[in-house]
Design an enzyme around this catalytic site. Structure first.
Site, PDB file in Angstrom:
ATOM      1  N   GLU A 159      32.569  58.717  60.240  1.00 37.34           N
ATOM      2  CA  GLU A 159      32.444  58.101  58.911  1.00 37.34           C
ATOM      3  C   GLU A 159      31.027  58.029  58.355  1.00 37.34           C
ATOM      4  O   GLU A 159      30.422  56.956  58.252  1.00 37.34           O
ATOM      5  CB  GLU A 159      33.043  56.698  58.938  1.00 37.34           C
ATOM      6  CG  GLU A 159      34.519  56.683  59.269  1.00 37.34           C
ATOM      7  CD  GLU A 159      35.176  55.362  58.924  1.00 37.34           C
ATOM      8  OE1 GLU A 159      34.454  54.378  58.675  1.00 37.34           O
ATOM      9  OE2 GLU A 159      36.411  55.317  58.875  1.00 37.34           O
ATOM     10  N   GLU A 373      42.030  58.025  62.388  1.00 35.22           N
ATOM     11  CA  GLU A 373      42.260  56.580  62.274  1.00 35.22           C
ATOM     12  C   GLU A 373      43.239  56.318  61.147  1.00 35.22           C
ATOM     13  O   GLU A 373      43.118  56.898  60.064  1.00 35.22           O
ATOM     14  CB  GLU A 373      40.971  55.809  61.941  1.00 35.22           C
ATOM     15  CG  GLU A 373      40.018  55.645  63.092  1.00 35.22           C
ATOM     16  CD  GLU A 373      38.784  54.825  62.717  1.00 35.22           C
ATOM     17  OE1 GLU A 373      38.892  53.898  61.867  1.00 35.22           O
ATOM     18  OE2 GLU A 373      37.703  55.119  63.261  1.00 35.22           O
TER      19      GLU A 373
END
Ligand code: BGP
Length: 466
Positions: A159, A373
């Site tokens: 991320e 995720e």
């Protein structure tokens, strides 16, 4: 009932700092978070889920509940306590033991090199705003590739967009800086360049296995059909999604991305510089990514906004308290009829479908995708060892259905890692925002399978989404 492919990975996801605990044990070096959290005084990263001592048990649980992939990260500061230089053999030995346990229990490890936890020494020198730290990251990656031969799946970063914005826009990650778009863009670019360096190293040296990057991609929609709302959604998308996908798969920033950057910079008095040599390196890496990892939890509806910057991060679970109004981009709003969690995350599984189809269309050489995720933060009720987390099951079900539909529409998705394997520590929310398949009593460190764990086991064994 919708199905998922026979060879699909039904994984569970974690990150070193969020599960290991033991932040001062085993020769581990400091990270910026240690001091940041201590000063904040809201919650501590110790003992978290005590994975440092309980890993064997957790990996056994994986096997028992049909979880055949484990996404985890290596804590850079367990390997190099100061970020570079002397290796901490105890840290190296710990990860060898974890991977051996994975092997023993038939669980495939997917390993992230950096999940928000730059060693403090390097962080204090500017983290990824300091170009010297890119060299340190490449050296750390090389060490891991040479050492951990048992690992086949590597991700460089977790991320990049949240790193840049949580550190320099929202200020909820150390160093806690707000609204600095020059730093945001420099951080995004430098990390994408560092990713390219590591991909090229991996491929040039012919390491066995696969390499990719994990991006957080939250689909943006205009709040209405009005042209200015459409433009606001375009700007939000350009910075948070298109920038990263361009860097990953094109090796340059497209005209759309650059025009959005110009507008955002103009409104915020920011500037950027992308050196030619960086772009050449990125270009070389752009067709060498084996896979793309996608973290996807929610989407955003964006409305034009002409006021000053104002953000409130709902890190407490007080529903309705979020504010996100950013100059030169737009305002994120709630939408009538779209449910959201107590942390105001919109539950809109069409967002995942649209995102996957768009990647297939815009970046046809994406190769393959893992959802690295997806999951639901929820205030679980513990009732004498029983945890009935029906809302989480509902959430997972609709997102897996959306994923199955995208696969049927031709997107090559090979696996799904549910966030999170067990309850863990959340960076800006602490311990009451639970995500796990396994409930963790943080006092005793005992694990209890939730209702969702039994559900996931069924889905994994039958490949059928019920
Ligand atoms: C992702 C991170 C994870 C995890 C998750 C849930 O952004 O990769 O580390 O924390 O989001 O977010 P949160 O803990 O803020 O609810």
């Amino acid at each position: 009932m919708l199905k998922l492919p026979e060879d699909f990975i039904f994984g569970g996801a974690t990150a070193a700092y969020q599960v290991e605990g033991a932040t001062k044990e085993g020769g581990k070096g400091e990270v910026a978070w240690d001091e940041f959290l201590e000063k904040q005084g809201r919650f501590s990263p110790d003992p978290a889920s005590d994975f440092y001592h309980q890993y064997e048990k957790d990996i056994e649980l994986c096997e028992k509940f049909g979880v055949n992939g484990l996404r985890l990260s290596i804590a850079w500061s367990r390997i190099f306590p100061d970020g570079t230089g002397k290796v901490n053999e105890e840290g190296v030995a710990f990860y060898h033991k974890v991977f051996a346990a994975c092997e023993k229990h038939g669980v495939l490890p997917f390993v992230t090199l950096h999940h928000f936890d730059t060693p403090k020494v390097l962080f204090d020198q500017g983290d990824f705003l300091n170009r010297d730290n890119i060299e340190a990251f490449v050296a750390y990656a090389k060490f891991c590739f040479d050492e951990f031969k048992e690992v086949r799946y590597w991700s460089t970063f977790n991320e990049i967009y949240p790193v840049a914005t949580n550190q320099y826009l929202l200020g909820i990650f150390p160093p806690g800086i707000t609204y600095d778009f020059t730093k945001i863009i420099a951080c995004l670019h430098n990390m994408m360049y560092a990713h390219a360096r590591v991909v090229n190293l991996f491929k040039d040296e012919g390491y066995a296995g696969e390499i990719g990057v994990v991006h957080s991609l939250e689909t943006k929609y205009p709040a209405s059909d009005a042209l200015e709302d459409q433009h606001a959604a375009f700007l939000d998308d350009a910075l948070s999604i298109r920038f990263l996908l361009d860097a990953t798969y094109l090796g340059y920033y497209s005209d759309e991305t650059l025009s959005a950057l110009a507008e955002i910079c103009e409104a915020n008095g920011a500037s950027y510089d992308f050196p030619e040599e960086d772009l050449a390196e990125m270009k070389r890496a752009s067709h060498r990514n084996d896979y793309l990892g996608i973290n996807h939890y929610q989407c955003h509806f964006v409305k034009a906004y002409h006021g000053e910057n104002a953000i409130h991060h709902n890190g407490t679970g007080d529903k309705g308290t979020s504010v996100y109004k950013v100059k030169g981009i737009g305002e994120r709003i709630y939408k009538e009829g779209i449910p959201r969690t107590d942390w105001d995350w919109l539950i809109y599984p069409e967002g995942l479908y649209d995102l996957l189809l768009r990647i297939k269309e815009d970046y046809p050489h994406y190769n393959k995708i893992y959802i690295t995720e997806n999951g639901m933060g929820f205030k679980d009720q513990f009732d004498d060892g029983v945890i009935m987390d029906q809302p989480r099951i509902e959430y997972l079900k609709v997102y897996l259905e959306s994923l199955s539909q995208a696969i049927s529409a031709g997107v090559n998705v090979k696996g799904y890692f549910l966030w999170s394997l067990m309850d863990l520590f959340s960076w800006s929310n602490g311990y009451n925002k639970r995500y796990g398949l396994f409930y963790v009593d943080f006092e005793t460190q005992k694990r209890y399978p939730k209702e969702s764990a039994y559900w996931y086991k069924f889905v994994s064994e039958t490949k059928t989404i019920i």
